[in-house]
Structure formats: C-alpha cells, structure tokens
Design a protein around this motif. Structure first.
Motif, PDB file in Angstrom:
ATOM      1  N   ARG A  42       5.397  80.639  33.625  1.00  0.00           N
ATOM      2  CA  ARG A  42       6.252  79.760  32.814  1.00  0.00           C
ATOM      3  C   ARG A  42       5.421  78.587  32.290  1.00  0.00           C
ATOM      4  O   ARG A  42       5.886  77.458  32.253  1.00  0.00           O
ATOM      5  CB  ARG A  42       7.432  79.272  33.642  1.00  0.00           C
ATOM      6  N   VAL A  70      10.050  71.645  23.721  1.00  0.00           N
ATOM      7  CA  VAL A  70      10.322  72.884  24.444  1.00  0.00           C
ATOM      8  C   VAL A  70      11.580  72.699  25.284  1.00  0.00           C
ATOM      9  O   VAL A  70      11.923  71.584  25.685  1.00  0.00           O
ATOM     10  CB  VAL A  70       9.139  73.292  25.356  1.00  0.00           C
ATOM     11  N   ASP A  71      12.255  73.822  25.549  1.00  0.00           N
ATOM     12  CA  ASP A  71      13.424  73.829  26.417  1.00  0.00           C
ATOM     13  C   ASP A  71      12.952  73.608  27.849  1.00  0.00           C
ATOM     14  O   ASP A  71      12.281  74.466  28.434  1.00  0.00           O
ATOM     15  CB  ASP A  71      14.132  75.174  26.282  1.00  0.00           C
ATOM     16  N   GLY A  73      14.546  73.638  30.522  1.00  0.00           N
ATOM     17  CA  GLY A  73      15.130  74.562  31.476  1.00  0.00           C
ATOM     18  C   GLY A  73      14.305  75.824  31.612  1.00  0.00           C
ATOM     19  O   GLY A  73      14.215  76.411  32.692  1.00  0.00           O
ATOM     20  N   ALA A  74      13.684  76.256  30.515  1.00  0.00           N
ATOM     21  CA  ALA A  74      12.872  77.466  30.536  1.00  0.00           C
ATOM     22  C   ALA A  74      11.403  77.156  30.817  1.00  0.00           C
ATOM     23  O   ALA A  74      10.713  77.906  31.501  1.00  0.00           O
ATOM     24  CB  ALA A  74      13.000  78.199  29.202  1.00  0.00           C
ATOM     25  N   THR A  75      10.901  76.047  30.255  1.00  0.00           N
ATOM     26  CA  THR A  75       9.497  75.677  30.392  1.00  0.00           C
ATOM     27  C   THR A  75       9.407  74.190  30.660  1.00  0.00           C
ATOM     28  O   THR A  75       9.130  73.388  29.752  1.00  0.00           O
ATOM     29  CB  THR A  75       8.702  76.024  29.108  1.00  0.00           C
ATOM     30  N   THR A 135      16.400  67.962  29.037  1.00  0.00           N
ATOM     31  CA  THR A 135      16.742  69.207  28.350  1.00  0.00           C
ATOM     32  C   THR A 135      15.631  69.646  27.397  1.00  0.00           C
ATOM     33  O   THR A 135      15.330  70.827  27.285  1.00  0.00           O
ATOM     34  CB  THR A 135      18.056  69.048  27.559  1.00  0.00           C
TER      35      THR A 135
END
Length: 329
Positions: A42, A70-71, A73-75, A135
């Motif tokens: 990630r 970047v998000d 939550g994902a990265t 976020t």
C-alpha cells in the motif's frame, strides 16, 4: 515523511551540470519528477524532484518529495521510527493531518498551513502517521542540508503558522525566510526561502527576490509560467543566482498552487544516502551502524506502536562526495 526506500540510490551530491548558458538573466531550467513508491503493497507514491542527476541542490534544499492528493483510507502514511543525521526536515501539508513523534519527546501534528521543522544534526529519530480523521493526504516533504559547522547540531523541533500575505491576486505563506514583506521567525543554519504561493485564475505576480539566491518553483496544481517558461504540475522550475525578480503567471481558470524554495548556493560536498547526510562514506557507515545497534545517538521514539524501520544494506561501492562544478548552471 522520510525516505523509506529499501534500496536507496547512491547519490553524490553537490554537483550541478554546466549547460553552457550564462548565469542569471531570469532563465528557467525545467526539472521533471520521478515517481518513487515508499513502503510495501500500500505504498505512498511520491514525486521526487530533488535530488536528481541534473541538479542535486537548490541552496541548501537537498530533497523534495511531493505527494497526493491520495485517499488516506486506501494509501495513508505510516512511517515507523527512523533516523536522520546532518539535515533538517520541513513538513508542509495542503490537506490531511500527520502525527509526529520524535526522540526529543515531541508529540505534534502536521496540519495544512502549519510548518514543522525538525533538526537532526548529530542524530534524531521520529515517526510519522496520518491520523484516522485524515481523508485526503496531500503535501510536500523537504530536507535541508546542514553546513559542516553545524552538521552535528543538537536535536530541535520548531512549529510555525505563517500569516497569509495577499499581493496582486496571490496568497503567500512564508514558512522560511523573507518574501513579500513577510518574515518567518524559524531558525535555520543557512539563509533559506520557503513559501506556498497560490495564484488566482489568470493572475500574474512579480516578486522581488535576493540576487544571491538560486530559486526553485514547484507546481502543485495548475498551469504556471515562470519567467515565461511553462511549468506543469509536479515540475520544478530552477532559476540561478543573479535574478532580482521572478514572475509567475497562472494560465488557467482555476487557482494554481506552488512552492517557492531558495537559498545561496551550497558549496560544500555532501554524501546523502537513505536518511543520512554526511561528508564521507565512513560517516554514513557509522550512522547506519549506530542505528542498527540502537546506540544513544538517535534515542527512542516513545508512543509509537510498532518496530523501528531497519536500515537497508549499503551499496557495494564506496559513497563518494562530489562538489559543485564551478560555473555550473
């Protein structure tokens, strides 16, 4: 944020390239970024404009990573405790929030429009983690090389929230040095300039600058002309010493955001590898060994839940310093 590459490049820093063009005259050299993944599956992808083969420093600025949006939550960002020597780190966010802990006992947060500067002279360690309420993560991480006289300076941490200055359709936040009548109180070991400049749509801004400084303009968003040279997002425009003013134009119908860096040429030879800056191969070897052995040099980061970052293996050849080429661009 720090260099967590598992195989960091061997860099012989301080050199520049002589392209045969005269100094000054407001000319602009365009530097493109290279993408570097930091971490595992990630990984946070960053755009690195300094150092590179064509130019390793702008003033004492020796490292520039630009990341996001970047998000989270994902990265997100989760950088375990890791060491630094011979440099200062400058953290500046456009969005998001990062929790900082270091071996001074500092527990602080990096937030948009607020600068955190950490001095890791003889040795410091810190961790950086994006917070759960983040976020979108978006910002820059910058390093400053310390001169020989101060490269073993004591650990330090400074926080500054610059007051925005509005000039000719632009908002300027000076986090280091002096620009547009605004001066940062933050202490540095060489003269430096660091500022976020946001241009209104179709705005043109001319700023008086120190002729003894070389400058770099990093474009975050928008299409910007620097002294009539087009710069796209993630590109850095370099202007050598001898220029008394720089002109920026936003050619788009939306705001354009940039980071302006500057300082007098850093003439000393340095070796930069992983998160260390030294003057010789032996300096780097010793710093790596001190971190691996857990000596008192770097201390312990309290409050981080996890193991420290291990040092990567050294390259198979000696790390050699290299100086600035006389007459280089």
């Amino acid at each position: 944020m720090s260099n967590v590459e598992t195989e960091p490049a061997m860099l012989r820093c301080g050199a520049t390239v002589d392209d045969g063009r005269p100094e000054g005259e407001g000319r602009v050299e365009v530097l493109s970024a290279r993408e570097v993944p930091l971490g595992g599956p990630r990984a946070l992808l960053v755009r690195r404009t300094l150092p590179q083969r064509a130019r390793t420093l702008i003033g004492a600025w020796c490292f520039a990573d630009h990341y996001g949006p970047v998000d989270a939550g994902a990265t997100g960002m989760r950088v375990p405790p890791h060491p630094h020597t011979g440099l200062q780190t400058v953290s500046w966010l456009f969005s998001g929030e990062i929790e900082h802990r270091d071996t001074l006992g500092t527990h602080a947060f990096v937030r948009p429009g607020e600068m955190n500067l950490m001095t890791g002279g003889y040795g410091i360690a810190h961790s950086e983690v994006s917070t759960p309420r983040t976020t979108v993560l978006h910002g820059v991480q910058l390093w400053v090389a310390l001169p020989e006289e101060h490269r073993n300076a004591a650990r330090d941490f400074q926080h500054h929230v610059p007051e925005p200055v509005r000039v000719d359709g632009a908002e300027i936040k000076v986090f280091l040095g002096t620009l547009a009548g605004s001066t940062s109180p933050v202490r540095t070991f060489t003269p430096l300039l660091g500022a976020e400049i946001t241009l209104a749509p179709r705005a043109t801004l001319t700023l008086t600058v120190d002729t003894s400084f070389e400058h770099g303009l990093l474009v975050d968003t928008g299409e910007v002309r620097l002294n009539d040279t087009a710069l796209h997002p993630a590109e850095l425009g370099y202007v050598p010493c001898g220029t008394d003013a720089v002109t920026m134009t936003n050619d788009s119908d939306a705001p354009a955001r940039t980071i302006l860096l500057g300082g007098p040429p850093f003439e000393e030879e340095i070796v930069m590898w992983w998160n260390f800056i030294g003057r010789s191969h032996d300096d780097i070897v010793q710093a790596r060994e001190d971190w691996r052995e857990g000596t008192r040099r770097f201390g312990v980061v309290e409050g981080y839940d996890g193991d420290p970052l291990p040092a990567p293996p050294l390259p198979n050849m000696p790390l050699k310093p290299r100086g600035r080429i006389p007459g280089g661009a």
